[in-house]
Design an enzyme around this catalytic site. Structure first.
Site, PDB file in Angstrom:
ATOM      1  N   PHE A  48       0.846  -1.196   0.000  1.00 26.77           N
ATOM      2  CA  PHE A  48       0.000   0.000   0.000  1.00 26.77           C
ATOM      3  C   PHE A  48       0.877   1.239   0.000  1.00 26.77           C
ATOM      4  O   PHE A  48       2.073   1.186   0.313  1.00 26.77           O
ATOM      5  CB  PHE A  48      -0.932   0.002   1.217  1.00 26.77           C
ATOM      6  N   CYS A  49       0.280   2.374  -0.375  1.00 26.13           N
ATOM      7  CA  CYS A  49       0.960   3.669  -0.369  1.00 26.13           C
ATOM      8  C   CYS A  49      -0.092   4.751  -0.163  1.00 26.13           C
ATOM      9  O   CYS A  49      -1.236   4.456   0.169  1.00 26.13           O
ATOM     10  CB  CYS A  49       1.758   3.884  -1.656  1.00 26.13           C
ATOM     11  N   THR A  50       0.267   6.004  -0.370  1.00 21.46           N
ATOM     12  CA  THR A  50      -0.646   7.114  -0.063  1.00 21.46           C
ATOM     13  C   THR A  50      -1.895   7.098  -0.942  1.00 21.46           C
ATOM     14  O   THR A  50      -3.016   7.093  -0.445  1.00 21.46           O
ATOM     15  CB  THR A  50       0.075   8.461  -0.215  1.00 21.46           C
TER      16      THR A  50
END
Length: 341
Positions: A188-190
């Site tokens: 996951f990321c922003t």
């Protein structure tokens, strides 16, 4: 899925867009895109590269609708940006100072030609299904963001690669992950773009089952109720809010004006923190402190003269924006509460 925090109608429409797509003619597309944005008085940043498009811009609703039509339907991109990840929001004031339409070699810099999300990408996981996936014991959960972002908040059980730049993610994979051992990897990321490229890279390295959170942490915080959330802390964002929490409400983090590192309330209570001059993360950087002290001095002199210093104005504008966003969020929560049966 309904939003956790509905938005009010405001005078400016904001569009965040990214799409990995084959754009070998990116250099030829740039002038026409810049011309349309300028003609529509759109501001913000768009990045074009042979691998796709990425950016956030704002303008009137009519201007942003014209840009969306240009990119997705009737412009020189043809159908290549169909299916782009597009998020719309609203703003009471123009959130950007200028327009930049940049040409780069990558929209997310990894320097790994074998990673091509336009051709191979991991499995998208909707926010509503994310908790069930990451709670499985056979899934390795990896945060693809940089260390200063992870420090503000992350998902429970997530591994922190401790990178300072996304290009270092390749080294983390080589030393900490093994396709023969780690059969299922979730990332996951922003906003979704970094982990999309990271998932393509893992596939190129022989990992068989790779998953990533669709829409990133921001979409998860927007639509998943706080009572069901597995995200602890705040999510760093690259604007004057610094960080947001559940419901995308502005968080408590601020920025060190010397080194630009995000600071929690605990960081600001540290003895190394001097507002506008230093923080625990740059405490040993005396050259940076000298520059920050000179800036603070000039701001104080400008204040005594009754003039606005550029840095002072920027800080005040950010403070005003934060106060305005808090007031808007509180008003929205009050209306939502009043509307409940």
């Amino acid at each position: 899925m309904t939003r956790n925090l509905p938005q009010d109608a405001l005078p400016y429409k904001v569009m965040a867009i990214y799409k990995f797509a084959d754009l070998p003619d990116a250099a030829q597309l740039q002038p026409a895109l810049a011309e349309l944005c300028a003609a529509q008085a759109i501001k913000g940043t768009l990045i074009l590269a042979p691998e796709g498009i990425n950016g956030t811009v704002a303008g009137t609703a009519a201007a942003i609708d014209a840009l969306a039509d240009f990119l997705l339907h009737n412009g020189p991109f043809g159908q290549r940006l169909q299916g782009a990840e597009v998020k719309y929001s609203a703003a009471s004031t123009m959130p950007f100072l200028r327009l930049k339409v940049r040409l780069k070699s990558e929209i997310v810099t990894l320097r790994a030609p074998q990673a091509n999300p336009a051709r191979a990408v991991g499995t998208y996981v909707e926010p509503a299904d994310w908790n069930g996936l990451i709670e499985r014991n056979d899934v390795v959960l990896v945060d693809t963001r940089n260390d200063y972002e992870v420090g503000l908040g992350t998902f429970q059980r997530a591994l922190d690669p401790k990178t300072q730049h996304f290009t270092q993610f390749k080294d983390y994979v080589a030393t900490h992950l093994d396709p023969s051992r780690d059969k299922k990897v979730a990332m996951f990321c922003t906003g979704g773009i970094r982990c999309e490229k990271a998932s393509s890279y893992l596939l190129s390295q022989g990992f068989e089952e790779v998953f990533h959170l669709k829409g990133g942490i921001l979409k998860y915080l927007e639509v998943v109720p706080e009572a069901e959330s597995r995200f602890a802390g705040e999510c760093f964002v690259f604007d004057e809010r610094v960080a947001v929490g559940h419901g995308l409400v502005e968080g408590e983090a601020t920025l060190c004006r010397a080194c630009r590192h995000p600071l929690t309330p605990a960081d600001r209570a540290d003895k190394a923190y001097v507002e506008g001059i230093s923080c625990p993360y740059c405490a040993q950087d005396t050259a940076r402190h000298a520059a920050a002290q000179e800036r603070q001095k000039q701001m104080a002199l400008a204040a005594r003269r009754g003039a606005a210093h550029l840095g002072d104005g920027a800080v005040q504008a950010a403070a005003d924006a934060r106060a305005r966003k808090r007031a808007e969020a509180e008003a929205s929560r009050a209306r939502n509460a009043a509307a409940r049966p």
